[in-house]
Design an enzyme around this catalytic site. Structure first.
Site, short mmCIF file in Angstrom:
data_model
loop_
_atom_site.label_atom_id
_atom_site.label_comp_id
_atom_site.label_asym_id
_atom_site.label_seq_id
_atom_site.Cartn_x
_atom_site.Cartn_y
_atom_site.Cartn_z
N ARG A 1 0.86 -1.19 0.00
CA ARG A 1 0.00 0.00 0.00
C ARG A 1 0.89 1.23 0.00
O ARG A 1 1.79 1.35 0.82
CB ARG A 1 -0.99 -0.02 1.18
N HIS B 1 -2.21 3.73 6.30
CA HIS B 1 -3.19 2.68 6.60
C HIS B 1 -4.61 3.24 6.47
O HIS B 1 -5.46 2.67 5.81
CB HIS B 1 -2.95 2.15 8.01
N TYR C 1 6.98 5.11 10.54
CA TYR C 1 7.44 3.72 10.70
C TYR C 1 7.97 3.07 9.41
O TYR C 1 8.48 1.96 9.47
CB TYR C 1 6.33 2.84 11.31
C1 LIG Z 1 -10.38 -7.48 15.75
C2 LIG Z 1 -9.66 -6.23 15.40
N1 LIG Z 1 -8.53 -5.90 16.04
C3 LIG Z 1 -7.88 -4.76 15.72
C4 LIG Z 1 -8.40 -3.90 14.78
C5 LIG Z 1 -7.68 -2.58 14.44
N2 LIG Z 1 -7.09 -2.71 13.11
C6 LIG Z 1 -7.72 -2.23 12.02
S1 LIG Z 1 -6.88 -2.56 10.62
C7 LIG Z 1 -5.62 -3.29 11.46
C8 LIG Z 1 -4.44 -3.87 10.70
C9 LIG Z 1 -4.85 -4.85 9.66
O1 LIG Z 1 -3.76 -5.24 8.89
P1 LIG Z 1 -3.90 -6.25 7.69
O2 LIG Z 1 -4.68 -7.44 8.09
O3 LIG Z 1 -2.54 -6.49 7.16
O4 LIG Z 1 -4.80 -5.45 6.62
P2 LIG Z 1 -4.48 -4.07 5.87
O5 LIG Z 1 -5.12 -2.98 6.69
O6 LIG Z 1 -3.01 -3.93 5.75
O7 LIG Z 1 -5.16 -4.19 4.54
C10 LIG Z 1 -5.86 -3.29 12.83
C11 LIG Z 1 -4.97 -3.84 13.84
C12 LIG Z 1 -9.61 -4.28 14.15
N3 LIG Z 1 -10.17 -3.53 13.19
N4 LIG Z 1 -10.21 -5.45 14.48
#
Ligand SMILES: Cc1ncc(C[n+]2csc(CCOP(=O)(O)OP(=O)(O)O)c2C)c(N)n1
Ligand SMILES: [Mg+2]
Length: 356
Positions: free
Chosen positions: A248, A252, A261
């Site tokens: 990406r 985020h 970071y």
């Molecule tokens: C159960 C849960 N824990 C924490 C979060 C907070 N959170 C939102 S996105 C994220 C990171 C997700 O990373 P990834 O799975 O790699 O997906 P990306 O956003 O990179 O597409 C986190 C920790 C959440 N939405 N749901």
């Protein structure tokens, strides 16, 4: 770098010995979707900065993973996206104006178009995975020819629901494709702090299903591996895990600052593997695209996005009582009481001035 499936290399030429079954027309169509998606993404980011929409999670850089996999879907298939797969939802027919509404906190923005097997965007990480396995199992029990695709990110593979879903899918022979967009980051947590395996695809072996690693910035390869996995699922061959390796470019979400970071060099390196530029180079070299068409496309996309923004901004704000109306077809006694309370507050009692 670990092995992966690649057809279109970053310099826009086909890998030696590789071919694509996609026609020139389909490739141009994919290219148009990728350009439109990126322009939508850039516009959404600027609207958020102007305070016209709320928090937004950009997906620039991940267009090939999304467009390639969406093009492999059939109408009967079921789609379980996260917040990140907007290009997939556009291809399935969700309007950009409804997506803008979603980012404005409008309840109807989460709605899928009638007759489209698209679930609402899931923000609670991984919870959509067991649900997708359940949907796929239901298709199998009913003897339907539908497969299910479930999208998630690299960080999401750390959650229990991912492992439970993978195990059940394999044991049940559910027709489901686990599509992981490995964009290397889960907010500020890098992949290496997320898992000790070299790849995500290899985790498939632990559950007894095929795992495929693909260049996620190569739309031809993503299409090919997704089509193969969906076809196998529909034919009773069970689930597959796909790891689409991508990146990406942006934050985020608009609440994040990746410069805190991430190294600039890493971003520059991935920009050199850009999914849109490489397809454009290929199309130009084949003589099926030129700079005039490029200009026309960009102008048409700009106009379309402007119209979609205007349409969304014309819609009046959600009423507070709507949060109750969209839960059940008929209000339960408890929700009726809550509605009365909202109406009482809306009359100014308690000093509240929301639209009710
Ligand atoms: C159960 C849960 N824990 C924490 C979060 C907070 N959170 C939102 S996105 C994220 C990171 C997700 O990373 P990834 O799975 O790699 O997906 P990306 O956003 O990179 O597409 C986190 C920790 C959440 N939405 N749901
Ligand atoms: Mg990620």
């Amino acid at each position: 770098m670990a092995e992966w499936v690649q057809i279109l290399t970053p310099d826009g030429t086909l890998k030696e010995g590789a071919t694509t079954r996609l026609s020139e027309e389909r490739l141009v169509e994919m290219y148009r979707w990728m350009v439109l998606s990126r322009m939508f993404d850039q516009r959404a980011l600027s609207l958020q900065r102007q305070g016209r929409i709320g928090t937004y999670g950009p997906f620039s850089g991940q267009e090939a993973a999304q467009v390639g996999s969406a093009f492999a879907l059939e109408k009967e298939d079921w789609v379980f996206p996260t917040y990140r797969e907007l290009a997939v939802t556009f291809i399935l027919g969700k309007s950009m104006s409804s997506t803008f509404l979603y980012t404005m906190g409008h309840l109807h923005g989460a709605r899928s178009p009638e007759g489209v097997h698209l679930m609402p965007a899931q923000i609670m990480l991984a919870t959509q995975i067991p649900q997708a396995v359940g949907a796929a199992w239901a298709s199998k029990i009913r003897g339907e020819q539908a497969a299910t695709i479930v999208y998630f990110g690299d960080g999401t593979t750390s959650k229990g629901d991912f492992h439970e879903g993978m195990n059940f899918a394999a044991v049940l022979g559910a027709p489901v494709v686990f599509f992981c967009q490995n964009n290397h980051w889960a907010i500020s947590t890098p992949l290496a702090k997320q898992m000790a395996t070299a790849t995500i695809a290899e985790k498939a072996a632990a559950y007894g299903m095929p795992g495929v690693r693909v260049d996620g910035n190569d739309v031809m390869a993503v299409y090919e591996v997704t089509k193969e996995a969906l076809d196998r699922a529909r034919q009773g061959g069970g689930p597959t895990l796909i790891e689409a390796v991508t990146y990406r470019y942006g934050p985020h979400t608009t609440s994040d600052d990746p410069t805190r970071y991430r190294m600039q060099e890493e971003l520059d390196e991935w920009r050199r593997r850009d999914p849109i530029q490489r397809l454009k180079t290929y199309l130009l070299s084949k003589g099926i695209w030129d700079e005039d068409q490029e200009e026309q496309l960009k102008e048409a996309c700009r106009e379309k996005i402007n119209r979609e923004v205007e349409e969304a901004e014309r819609v009046s704000r959600s009423r507070l009582s709507e949060v109750l109306e969209v839960v059940y077809g008929e209000l339960t006694p408890d929700l009726k009481r809550q509605r009365q309370e909202i109406e009482r507050l809306g009359k100014g009692e308690g000093g509240v001035t929301w639209p009710v």
